[in-house]
Design an enzyme around this catalytic site. Structure first.
Site, PDB file in Angstrom:
ATOM      1  N   ALA A  32       0.797  -1.236   0.000  1.00  0.00           N
ATOM      2  CA  ALA A  32       0.000   0.000   0.000  1.00  0.00           C
ATOM      3  C   ALA A  32       0.826   1.280   0.000  1.00  0.00           C
ATOM      4  O   ALA A  32       0.291   2.357  -0.252  1.00  0.00           O
ATOM      5  CB  ALA A  32      -0.926  -0.004   1.217  1.00  0.00           C
ATOM      6  N   ARG A 111       8.033  -8.192 -18.364  1.00  0.00           N
ATOM      7  CA  ARG A 111       7.397  -8.474 -17.068  1.00  0.00           C
ATOM      8  C   ARG A 111       7.959  -9.772 -16.489  1.00  0.00           C
ATOM      9  O   ARG A 111       8.083  -9.914 -15.278  1.00  0.00           O
ATOM     10  CB  ARG A 111       5.882  -8.552 -17.235  1.00  0.00           C
ATOM     11  CG  ARG A 111       5.236  -7.192 -17.566  1.00  0.00           C
ATOM     12  CD  ARG A 111       3.750  -7.354 -17.768  1.00  0.00           C
ATOM     13  NE  ARG A 111       3.076  -6.134 -18.171  1.00  0.00           N
ATOM     14  CZ  ARG A 111       3.071  -5.651 -19.418  1.00  0.00           C
ATOM     15  NH1 ARG A 111       3.727  -6.274 -20.389  1.00  0.00           N
ATOM     16  NH2 ARG A 111       2.401  -4.541 -19.700  1.00  0.00           N
ATOM     17  N   ILE A 141      -2.347  -7.770  -8.661  1.00  0.00           N
ATOM     18  CA  ILE A 141      -1.838  -6.772  -9.606  1.00  0.00           C
ATOM     19  C   ILE A 141      -0.366  -7.068  -9.936  1.00  0.00           C
ATOM     20  O   ILE A 141       0.093  -6.831 -11.056  1.00  0.00           O
ATOM     21  CB  ILE A 141      -1.954  -5.347  -8.987  1.00  0.00           C
ATOM     22  CG1 ILE A 141      -3.419  -4.961  -8.801  1.00  0.00           C
ATOM     23  CG2 ILE A 141      -1.234  -4.309  -9.850  1.00  0.00           C
ATOM     24  CD1 ILE A 141      -3.632  -3.642  -8.043  1.00  0.00           C
ATOM     25  N   SER A 142       0.378  -7.605  -8.981  1.00  0.00           N
ATOM     26  CA  SER A 142       1.829  -7.784  -9.124  1.00  0.00           C
ATOM     27  C   SER A 142       2.179  -8.581 -10.372  1.00  0.00           C
ATOM     28  O   SER A 142       1.587  -9.640 -10.632  1.00  0.00           O
ATOM     29  CB  SER A 142       2.388  -8.531  -7.910  1.00  0.00           C
ATOM     30  OG  SER A 142       1.840  -8.027  -6.721  1.00  0.00           O
ATOM     31  N   ASN A 143       3.158  -8.096 -11.100  1.00  0.00           N
ATOM     32  CA  ASN A 143       3.603  -8.759 -12.334  1.00  0.00           C
ATOM     33  C   ASN A 143       4.676  -9.794 -12.060  1.00  0.00           C
ATOM     34  O   ASN A 143       5.398  -9.686 -11.079  1.00  0.00           O
ATOM     35  CB  ASN A 143       4.178  -7.695 -13.291  1.00  0.00           C
ATOM     36  CG  ASN A 143       3.110  -7.116 -14.188  1.00  0.00           C
ATOM     37  OD1 ASN A 143       2.271  -7.847 -14.700  1.00  0.00           O
ATOM     38  ND2 ASN A 143       3.146  -5.806 -14.375  1.00  0.00           N
ATOM     39  N   ASP A 174      -5.546  -2.981 -19.227  1.00  0.00           N
ATOM     40  CA  ASP A 174      -5.540  -3.222 -20.678  1.00  0.00           C
ATOM     41  C   ASP A 174      -6.850  -2.737 -21.312  1.00  0.00           C
ATOM     42  O   ASP A 174      -6.861  -2.206 -22.417  1.00  0.00           O
ATOM     43  CB  ASP A 174      -5.340  -4.727 -20.956  1.00  0.00           C
ATOM     44  CG  ASP A 174      -4.015  -5.214 -20.408  1.00  0.00           C
ATOM     45  OD1 ASP A 174      -3.012  -4.504 -20.561  1.00  0.00           O
ATOM     46  OD2 ASP A 174      -3.984  -6.305 -19.800  1.00  0.00           O
ATOM     47  N   ARG A 177      -6.850   1.158 -21.247  1.00  0.00           N
ATOM     48  CA  ARG A 177      -5.995   1.666 -22.329  1.00  0.00           C
ATOM     49  C   ARG A 177      -6.662   1.481 -23.692  1.00  0.00           C
ATOM     50  O   ARG A 177      -6.699   2.401 -24.510  1.00  0.00           O
ATOM     51  CB  ARG A 177      -4.673   0.875 -22.368  1.00  0.00           C
ATOM     52  CG  ARG A 177      -3.685   1.295 -21.366  1.00  0.00           C
ATOM     53  CD  ARG A 177      -2.351   0.571 -21.588  1.00  0.00           C
ATOM     54  NE  ARG A 177      -1.439   1.015 -20.568  1.00  0.00           N
ATOM     55  CZ  ARG A 177      -0.704   0.214 -19.794  1.00  0.00           C
ATOM     56  NH1 ARG A 177      -0.761  -1.098 -19.942  1.00  0.00           N
ATOM     57  NH2 ARG A 177       0.087   0.724 -18.885  1.00  0.00           N
ATOM     58  N   HIS A 201      -1.679 -10.823 -19.479  1.00  0.00           N
ATOM     59  CA  HIS A 201      -1.245  -9.433 -19.284  1.00  0.00           C
ATOM     60  C   HIS A 201       0.258  -9.296 -19.523  1.00  0.00           C
ATOM     61  O   HIS A 201       1.034  -9.030 -18.611  1.00  0.00           O
ATOM     62  CB  HIS A 201      -1.619  -8.945 -17.876  1.00  0.00           C
ATOM     63  CG  HIS A 201      -1.176  -7.538 -17.629  1.00  0.00           C
ATOM     64  ND1 HIS A 201      -1.724  -6.451 -18.272  1.00  0.00           N
ATOM     65  CD2 HIS A 201      -0.200  -7.028 -16.834  1.00  0.00           C
ATOM     66  CE1 HIS A 201      -1.121  -5.347 -17.884  1.00  0.00           C
ATOM     67  NE2 HIS A 201      -0.191  -5.671 -17.012  1.00  0.00           N
ATOM     68  N   MET A 250      -2.920   2.620 -13.349  1.00  0.00           N
ATOM     69  CA  MET A 250      -3.189   1.298 -12.750  1.00  0.00           C
ATOM     70  C   MET A 250      -4.038   1.434 -11.498  1.00  0.00           C
ATOM     71  O   MET A 250      -4.947   0.636 -11.265  1.00  0.00           O
ATOM     72  CB  MET A 250      -1.867   0.597 -12.422  1.00  0.00           C
ATOM     73  CG  MET A 250      -2.071  -0.785 -11.843  1.00  0.00           C
ATOM     74  SD  MET A 250      -2.958  -1.870 -12.984  1.00  0.00           S
ATOM     75  CE  MET A 250      -4.171  -2.634 -11.911  1.00  0.00           C
TER      76      MET A 250
HETATM   77  P1  NAD Z   1       6.561   0.139  -6.257  1.00  0.00           P
HETATM   78  O1  NAD Z   1       7.949  -0.348  -6.125  1.00  0.00           O
HETATM   79  O2  NAD Z   1       6.330   1.595  -6.371  1.00  0.00           O
HETATM   80  O3  NAD Z   1       5.706  -0.383  -5.019  1.00  0.00           O
HETATM   81  C1  NAD Z   1       5.733  -1.703  -4.607  1.00  0.00           C
HETATM   82  C2  NAD Z   1       5.506  -1.731  -3.115  1.00  0.00           C
HETATM   83  O4  NAD Z   1       5.532  -3.104  -2.709  1.00  0.00           O
HETATM   84  C3  NAD Z   1       6.596  -1.011  -2.313  1.00  0.00           C
HETATM   85  O5  NAD Z   1       6.010  -0.041  -1.459  1.00  0.00           O
HETATM   86  C4  NAD Z   1       7.257  -2.109  -1.521  1.00  0.00           C
HETATM   87  O6  NAD Z   1       7.720  -1.723  -0.243  1.00  0.00           O
HETATM   88  C5  NAD Z   1       6.130  -3.125  -1.428  1.00  0.00           C
HETATM   89  N1  NAD Z   1       6.574  -4.471  -1.085  1.00  0.00           N
HETATM   90  C6  NAD Z   1       7.686  -5.133  -1.483  1.00  0.00           C
HETATM   91  N2  NAD Z   1       7.745  -6.343  -0.894  1.00  0.00           N
HETATM   92  C7  NAD Z   1       6.637  -6.440  -0.126  1.00  0.00           C
HETATM   93  C8  NAD Z   1       6.131  -7.459   0.715  1.00  0.00           C
HETATM   94  N3  NAD Z   1       6.782  -8.617   0.897  1.00  0.00           N
HETATM   95  N4  NAD Z   1       4.969  -7.230   1.354  1.00  0.00           N
HETATM   96  C9  NAD Z   1       4.299  -6.063   1.182  1.00  0.00           C
HETATM   97  N5  NAD Z   1       4.742  -5.069   0.410  1.00  0.00           N
HETATM   98  C10 NAD Z   1       5.889  -5.267  -0.247  1.00  0.00           C
HETATM   99  O7  NAD Z   1       5.918  -0.628  -7.508  1.00  0.00           O
HETATM  100  P2  NAD Z   1       4.541  -0.263  -8.267  1.00  0.00           P
HETATM  101  O8  NAD Z   1       4.817   0.675  -9.364  1.00  0.00           O
HETATM  102  O9  NAD Z   1       3.518   0.048  -7.268  1.00  0.00           O
HETATM  103  O10 NAD Z   1       4.210  -1.694  -8.952  1.00  0.00           O
HETATM  104  C11 NAD Z   1       3.883  -2.813  -8.178  1.00  0.00           C
HETATM  105  C12 NAD Z   1       3.672  -4.046  -9.043  1.00  0.00           C
HETATM  106  O11 NAD Z   1       2.509  -3.880  -9.868  1.00  0.00           O
HETATM  107  C13 NAD Z   1       4.816  -4.334 -10.014  1.00  0.00           C
HETATM  108  O12 NAD Z   1       5.067  -5.717 -10.015  1.00  0.00           O
HETATM  109  C14 NAD Z   1       4.264  -3.891 -11.355  1.00  0.00           C
HETATM  110  O13 NAD Z   1       4.884  -4.558 -12.429  1.00  0.00           O
HETATM  111  C15 NAD Z   1       2.822  -4.278 -11.203  1.00  0.00           C
HETATM  112  N6  NAD Z   1       1.877  -3.622 -12.134  1.00  0.00           N
HETATM  113  C16 NAD Z   1       0.851  -4.377 -12.613  1.00  0.00           C
HETATM  114  C17 NAD Z   1      -0.085  -3.817 -13.457  1.00  0.00           C
HETATM  115  C18 NAD Z   1      -1.225  -4.632 -13.969  1.00  0.00           C
HETATM  116  O14 NAD Z   1      -1.872  -4.214 -14.939  1.00  0.00           O
HETATM  117  N7  NAD Z   1      -1.581  -5.757 -13.378  1.00  0.00           N
HETATM  118  C19 NAD Z   1       0.038  -2.473 -13.830  1.00  0.00           C
HETATM  119  C20 NAD Z   1       1.082  -1.733 -13.323  1.00  0.00           C
HETATM  120  C21 NAD Z   1       2.021  -2.322 -12.470  1.00  0.00           C
HETATM  121  C1  LMR Z   2       1.367  -2.167 -17.329  1.00  0.00           C
HETATM  122  O1  LMR Z   2       0.744  -2.772 -18.196  1.00  0.00           O
HETATM  123  O2  LMR Z   2       1.482  -0.918 -17.353  1.00  0.00           O
HETATM  124  C2  LMR Z   2       1.968  -2.931 -16.180  1.00  0.00           C
HETATM  125  O3  LMR Z   2       1.903  -4.301 -16.385  1.00  0.00           O
HETATM  126  C3  LMR Z   2       3.332  -2.474 -15.816  1.00  0.00           C
HETATM  127  C4  LMR Z   2       4.388  -2.799 -16.848  1.00  0.00           C
HETATM  128  O4  LMR Z   2       5.389  -3.411 -16.490  1.00  0.00           O
HETATM  129  O5  LMR Z   2       4.223  -2.410 -18.010  1.00  0.00           O
END
Ligand code: NAD
Ligand code: LMR
Length: 341
Positions: A32, A111, A141-143, A174, A177, A201, A250
């Site tokens: 968060a 990814r 959400i995590s990739n 997706d 967008r 994704h 996102m």
């Molecule tokens: P970020 O680095 O800004 O934030 C990630 C957060 O996760 C950090 O605050 C970190 O401290 C926390 N974290 C790390 N390990 C943890 C744990 N064990 N427990 C709890 N929290 C933990 O990254 P972001 O830009 O927020 O992106 C997060 C993820 O979402 C990435 O893997 C990114 O690729 C993915 N993402 C997915 C989509 C989608 O469409 N599904 C879109 C965008 C980003």
């Molecule tokens: C996205 O589609 O924006 C996310 O999956 C983040 C990325 O790595 O592109």
């Protein structure tokens, strides 16, 4: 689905779950304090279907929670770090868990390059969810989403709590967008566009079904649009120049998805459909167990996985390119838990 209008969130009519809250849900956000986690938590604080917004991160969560808790909407906000049973307190009695924890891409990365870092994080959080909130709906959400959703499933199988309806990969970005890009081309209102995007994704696994959009496109337009939708994430990664990937769009997409899920869960609304990455039989004959398609949401999470409908010849080609990649990604996620590889 896409117009985020806090004032439209209706008054909650009936209770949903075991949550202590009478007419709304407890939603936990894990990760968060991150780039997605913070704006997502901010948007969720506006949602009247949430009674308790429960925030967790390995750092900085108390500050984020204190800040958000001053917003004058009704929900309670708590924030924990790992100390003092933080994860247990965060997760207990949650109805929905959203996981944006994990590292984002830098330019030049796929990814899948995030796999070994994020697989460990998602596995650890899924283990905790299995223990403290086994009935919650898990939204990942995590990739790489193509692999992290199978990771959660395998962890839940090990804990004997697996229910495929309760594990969902969020692919709403997706759709957001695709709808925006189509509206730019056609001069329409983007909030009235709803382009179905199926598959997975990442890159070629993202398949926009533009033939079902109600618009007609030249071959050139189709190719350009499809490529932009498939690689929209790379556009943001490049523009952010090493500081991360999409966070704000996102957060918006995830808040729309969570709102849809809450309307199905808490209000019992029917016919709410969000394209999402879930356990699916659509391609089980190809040994592909997960696929994104239109999913109807219900009180248990996934109520119905819809078929793809009629595809154009071009979309059939896209599908052929996507399936082998998806199969690899799924196996990699499942193996990580099953055989520890
Ligand atoms: P970020 O680095 O800004 O934030 C990630 C957060 O996760 C950090 O605050 C970190 O401290 C926390 N974290 C790390 N390990 C943890 C744990 N064990 N427990 C709890 N929290 C933990 O990254 P972001 O830009 O927020 O992106 C997060 C993820 O979402 C990435 O893997 C990114 O690729 C993915 N993402 C997915 C989509 C989608 O469409 N599904 C879109 C965008 C980003
Ligand atoms: C996205 O589609 O924006 C996310 O999956 C983040 C990325 O790595 O592109």
């Amino acid at each position: 689905m896409f117009a985020f209008k806090p004032s439209n969130f209706g008054v909650v009519k009936r209770a949903f779950s075991s949550s202590a809250a009478a007419n709304a849900a407890k939603v936990a956000v894990l990760g968060a304090a991150g780039g997605i986690g913070q704006p997502l938590s901010l948007l969720l604080k506006h949602n009247k279907l949430i009674s308790h917004l429960s925030l967790y991160d390995i750092v900085n969560t108390p500050g984020v929670a204190a800040d958000i808790s001053h917003i004058n909407t009704a929900s309670k906000v708590t924030g924990y770090v790992p100390d003092n049973d933080g994860l247990k307190l965060t997760l207990s009695d949650s109805d929905i868990i959203v996981i944006p924890a994990g590292v984002p891409r830098k330019p030049g990365m796929t990814r899948d390059d995030l796999f070994y870092t994020n697989a460990g994080i998602v596995k650890e959080l899924a283990e905790a969810a299995a223990q403290y909130a086994p009935k919650a709906i898990m939204a990942v959400i995590s990739n790489p989403v193509n692999s992290t959703v199978p990771i959660v499933s395998e962890v839940y199988k090990k804990h004997n709590i697996y229910d495929p309806r309760r594990i969902i990969g969020i692919t709403t970005l997706d759709v957001v967008r695709a709808s925006r890009f189509v509206s730019e081309l056609k001069g329409t209102d983007p909030s009235n566009e709803k382009i179905t995007v199926v598959g997975g994704h990442s890159g070629v696994t993202i398949i926009p079904l533009l033939s079902q959009s109600g618009h007609s496109f030249t071959d050139e337009e189709l190719k350009t649009l499809t490529h932009r939708i498939q690689f929209g994430g790379d556009e943001v990664v490049k523009a952010k120049a090493g500081t991360g990937s999409a966070t704000l769009s996102m957060a918006y997409a995830a808040s729309c998805f969570v709102d849809s899920l809450l309307r199905a869960l808490v209000k019992g609304e029917k016919g709410i459909i969000e394209p999402s990455y879930v356990k699916s039989n659509l391609f089980s004959s190809d040994n592909i167990d997960y696929f994104a398609s239109n999913v109807e949401l219900g009180t248990e999470g996934v109520a119905k996985v819809h078929p793809l409908g009629k595809l154009s010849a071009y979309e059939k080609e896209l599908l052929s390119a996507a399936l082998p990649e998806l199969k690899k990604n799924i196996a990699k996620g499942a193996d990580f838990v099953v055989s520890g590889k």
